[in-house]
Design an enzyme around this catalytic site. Structure first.
Site, PDB file in Angstrom:
ATOM      1  N   GLY A  49       0.841  -1.184   0.000  1.00 16.93           N
ATOM      2  CA  GLY A  49       0.000   0.000   0.000  1.00 16.93           C
ATOM      3  C   GLY A  49       0.880   1.238   0.000  1.00 16.93           C
ATOM      4  N   GLN A  54       3.014   9.987   1.290  1.00 14.97           N
ATOM      5  CA  GLN A  54       4.307   9.292   1.390  1.00 14.97           C
ATOM      6  C   GLN A  54       5.253   9.625   0.249  1.00 14.97           C
ATOM      7  OE1 GLN A  54       2.380   5.222   2.164  1.00 14.97           O
ATOM      8  NE2 GLN A  54       4.280   5.151   3.333  1.00 14.97           N
ATOM      9  N   CYS A  93       5.707  -0.026   7.482  1.00 12.93           N
ATOM     10  CA  CYS A  93       5.368   1.132   6.654  1.00 12.93           C
ATOM     11  C   CYS A  93       6.604   1.583   5.891  1.00 12.93           C
ATOM     12  CB  CYS A  93       4.866   2.254   7.551  1.00 12.93           C
ATOM     13  SG  CYS A  93       4.401   3.743   6.655  1.00 12.93           S
ATOM     14  N   LEU A  94       6.435   1.881   4.610  1.00 10.67           N
ATOM     15  CA  LEU A  94       7.573   2.333   3.800  1.00 10.67           C
ATOM     16  C   LEU A  94       8.139   3.658   4.330  1.00 10.67           C
ATOM     17  CD1 LEU A  94       6.230   1.472   0.218  1.00 10.67           C
ATOM     18  CD2 LEU A  94       7.963   0.221   1.513  1.00 10.67           C
ATOM     19  N   HIS A 135      -4.629   1.319   7.305  1.00 11.22           N
ATOM     20  CA  HIS A 135      -3.271   1.867   7.447  1.00 11.22           C
ATOM     21  C   HIS A 135      -3.063   3.037   6.480  1.00 11.22           C
ATOM     22  CE1 HIS A 135       1.256   1.356   7.914  1.00 11.22           C
ATOM     23  NE2 HIS A 135       1.152   2.110   6.838  1.00 11.22           N
ATOM     24  N   GLU A 136      -3.450   2.837   5.217  1.00 13.66           N
ATOM     25  CA  GLU A 136      -3.245   3.886   4.202  1.00 13.66           C
ATOM     26  C   GLU A 136      -4.151   5.086   4.464  1.00 13.66           C
ATOM     27  OE1 GLU A 136      -0.637   3.602   2.574  1.00 13.66           O
ATOM     28  OE2 GLU A 136      -0.412   1.458   2.984  1.00 13.66           O
ATOM     29  N   HIS A 139      -2.759   7.553   6.787  1.00 15.48           N
ATOM     30  CA  HIS A 139      -1.744   8.460   6.217  1.00 15.48           C
ATOM     31  C   HIS A 139      -2.374   9.771   5.745  1.00 15.48           C
ATOM     32  CE1 HIS A 139       2.069   6.347   6.217  1.00 15.48           C
ATOM     33  NE2 HIS A 139       1.542   5.242   5.702  1.00 15.48           N
TER      34      HIS A 139
HETATM   35 NI    NI Z   1       2.435   3.339   5.700  1.00 20.15          NI
END
Ligand code: NI
Length: 174
Positions: A49, A54, A93-94, A135-136, A139
């Site tokens: 995701g 991000q 998470c990236l 989760h996304e 953000h």
């Molecule tokens: Ni994330």
């Protein structure tokens, strides 16, 4: 024109990750190009995701592609229902690379969003898909998974993260 190498994923500490993202109003080729580049970037980094903040684009949009599931894009999403039942699942998470932790969230959700053409849709999700979506979606509201952890665990995870970052920087200088 966007190129994948322009899509640098920003990490915790960057202000854009803490902003409340703004709605998307124009649906056109530029948006499509951005979404394509996000998918490419996410898959290159083995993510499942990726949310626009991000990549330093503070807009209400994210893409997901959980294993054994289809790739989906959510524009101006809103979670309109969450299940009473909650589950714990390991997240990463990236934007907080290298650390993982169990996070408790509702097991199922209903989300309303727009697709690339601006057409509204409603989706019910369970399991991994519900997890990634939540989760996304966080953000877009400036929330990272570590914020969802009990304080003691969060401090522990952040300590590990800082240590890993320090080691990485050290390696780069030699
Ligand atoms: Ni994330």
């Amino acid at each position: 024109m966007y190129h994948t190498d322009m899509l640098e994923i920003v990490t915790i500490g960057e202000e854009v990750l803490r902003e409340k993202a703004k709605p998307i109003k124009s649906f056109g080729s530029e948006l499509r190009i951005l979404v394509d580049a996000m998918f490419e970037s996410m898959e290159m980094d083995n993510g499942i995701g990726l949310a626009a903040p991000q990549i330093a684009v503070p807009k209400r949009m994210f893409v997901v592609h959980p294993p054994d599931d289809e790739a989906r894009v959510f524009i101006n999403p809103e979670i309109i229902e969450t299940s009473q039942e909650v589950v714990s699942y390991e997240e990463g998470c990236l934007s907080v690379p290298g650390v993982f932790s169990e996070v408790v969230r509702p097991a199922g959700i209903t989300i309303q969003a727009q697709d690339l053409e601006g057409k509204a849709f409603v989706l019910k999700a369970q399991g991994m898909l519900a997890r990634v979506i939540q989760h996304e979606n966080d953000h877009l509201n400036g929330i990272l998974f570590v914020d969802r952890l009990p304080e003691e665990r969060r401090e522990q995870v952040m300590k590990i993260y800082e240590k890993k970052q320090k080691n990485k920087r050290r390696k780069k200088t030699v």
